[in-house]
Design an enzyme around this catalytic site. Structure first.
Site, PDB file in Angstrom:
ATOM      1  N   GLY A 100       0.841  -1.070   0.006  1.00 24.38           N
ATOM      2  CA  GLY A 100      -0.046  -0.211   0.074  1.00 24.38           C
ATOM      3  C   GLY A 100       0.842   1.404   0.054  1.00 24.38           C
ATOM      4  N   ARG A 112     -11.381  20.980   9.233  1.00 24.23           N
ATOM      5  CA  ARG A 112     -12.418  21.527  10.327  1.00 24.23           C
ATOM      6  C   ARG A 112     -11.962  20.731  11.960  1.00 24.23           C
ATOM      7  NH1 ARG A 112     -17.547  17.819   7.953  1.00 24.23           N
ATOM      8  NH2 ARG A 112     -15.507  16.694   7.217  1.00 24.23           N
ATOM      9  N   LYS A 153     -26.262  26.755  14.929  1.00 23.84           N
ATOM     10  CA  LYS A 153     -26.059  25.292  14.908  1.00 23.84           C
ATOM     11  C   LYS A 153     -25.211  24.862  15.935  1.00 23.84           C
ATOM     12  CE  LYS A 153     -22.961  23.601  11.714  1.00 23.84           C
ATOM     13  NZ  LYS A 153     -22.403  23.541  10.354  1.00 23.84           N
TER      14      LYS A 153
HETATM   15  C1  R5P Z   1     -19.336  22.421   9.785  1.00 22.62           C
HETATM   16  O1  R5P Z   1     -19.236  23.661  10.613  1.00 22.62           O
HETATM   17  C2  R5P Z   1     -19.084  22.875   8.403  1.00 22.62           C
HETATM   18  O2  R5P Z   1     -19.208  24.133   7.944  1.00 22.62           O
HETATM   19  C3  R5P Z   1     -20.148  22.070   7.531  1.00 22.62           C
HETATM   20  O3  R5P Z   1     -21.291  22.539   7.751  1.00 22.62           O
HETATM   21  C4  R5P Z   1     -20.217  20.568   8.202  1.00 22.62           C
HETATM   22  O4  R5P Z   1     -19.103  19.980   8.247  1.00 22.62           O
HETATM   23  C5  R5P Z   1     -20.800  19.887   6.916  1.00 22.62           C
HETATM   24  O5  R5P Z   1     -20.614  18.336   7.214  1.00 22.62           O
HETATM   25  P1  R5P Z   1     -21.938  17.485   7.034  1.00 22.62           P
HETATM   26  O6  R5P Z   1     -22.333  17.501   5.840  1.00 22.62           O
HETATM   27  O7  R5P Z   1     -21.541  15.869   7.452  1.00 22.62           O
HETATM   28  O8  R5P Z   1     -22.813  18.012   8.244  1.00 22.62           O
END
Ligand code: R5P
Length: 318
Positions: A42, A100, A196
């Site tokens: 690999g 992220r 969120k």
């Molecule tokens: C997170 O804060 C990013 O801006 C995206 O909203 C997120 O990481 C997207 O990931 P998923 O589609 O798995 O929710």
């Protein structure tokens, strides 16, 4: 004064050869030849078939899934270029994996976005070119120049071309609010911002909308779609607040992992707009998908870097 290099050469790894070919086509240069193979265990094997000595090398490799495989391939390519006396090595990473993980949310977590910046630099990258980083502050993780491109103008132009009027631009969270505000300003539309949060690891909810979406068409602006969980949480929240079941989604990067295609295939989702910063073959089952081509943008930025010209003129911002 910055060094200048007579000759430019562009290579692409295996992460997204189509984007590499498109960028080379836009630049009107042939894509360089590189042998990329795997040993039986690999491990990756790289050998550049074109001479790179003293050249201005641009290496195109988004580090999307499989992230570690693509990242390692990029690192090994950079190492090979460095040892072959390339004049300058620009890692062109249209999607920067691990972005992220740019801060510690819990004790004893890593900051992997910084680790990736360090290993790219250690491998021998002279500079990097990225697009719509999850967190713009990641630029500061590098001690080499970072060119941070954005697909916002492409997205705004596409929305204008579609003739969409009287809609609300929505940021699903406060982190995206600044970028969404720029899109709203360019389009001359109002902005709404959601709140969120993650009630548990890998779970997402969007609540507490600031702004009015009742009876309105909405355009959600995001940096990326992975599982589609965040987008669906945002769509649910907008519908709960009385938005029209005519929701448009725009994200710079479409990863479409897990059940994203299934999740996004909802009648209330009129359009899912992403770019080809990553290959989009896996999302072909998504009928509402539209893919914007970022190769002219990257080609122009590469040309300007090569000629030591400013790239800020490529972007409108307000
Ligand atoms: C997170 O804060 C990013 O801006 C995206 O909203 C997120 O990481 C997207 O990931 P998923 O589609 O798995 O929710």
């Amino acid at each position: 004064m910055a060094a200048s290099y007579d000759e430019m050469i562009v290579f692409a790894g295996t992460a997204h050869p189509d984007l590499g070919r498109r960028i080379a086509y836009e630049l009107d240069v042939p894509l360089g030849h590189v042998e990329i193979d795997r040993f039986h265990d690999g491990e990756v094997y790289i050998r550049f078939e074109d001479t790179v000595r003293g050249k201005d090398v641009f290496l195109i490799q988004p580090t999307g899934p499989p992230v570690d495989v693509n990242l390692m391939e990029l690192l090994v390519m950079i190492d090979a270029l460095k040892r072959a006396s390339a004049g300058r090595i620009t890692a062109v990473i249209p999607y920067y994996g691990y972005a992220r993980q740019e801060k510690k949310d819990q004790p004893r977590e890593p900051i992997t976005a910084k680790l990736v910046a360090d290993i790219l630099t250690t491998a021998g990258a002279s500079r990097v070119m990225v697009m719509d980083l999850h967190a713009p502050a990641i630029q500061g993780f590098f001690n080499i120049p970072v060119d941070h491109l954005t697909a916002q103008n492409l997205i705004s132009s596409r929305v204008q071309q579609k003739g969409l009027t009287d809609f609300v631009v929505v940021s699903p969270d406060e982190g995206m609010a600044k970028k969404a505000r720029r899109v709203a300003n360019v389009l001359g539309m109002p902005l709404a911002v959601g709140y969120k949060f993650h009630p548990e690891h890998k779970a997402t909810r969007v609540t507490h909308l600031a702004g009015d979406v009742k009876g309105k068409t909405c355009l959600i602006v995001e940096d990326m779609i992975s599982t589609g969980g965040s987008m669906m949480a945002a769509v649910d929240m907008l519908l709960e607040h009385g938005a029209n079941p005519d929701i448009h989604i725009a994200a710079s990067h479409g990863l479409f992992t897990d059940k994203a295609v299934e999740r996004l295939s909802r009648p209330e989702v009129a359009e899912v707009l992403v770019t080809n910063s990553l290959p989009q073959d896996g999302a072909s089952g998504l009928a509402s998908l539209q893919v914007l081509d970022v190769s002219p943008l990257f080609a122009e930025a590469i040309l300007r870097v090569h000629k030591n010209e400013s790239i800020s003129g490529l972007f409108r911002s307000r």
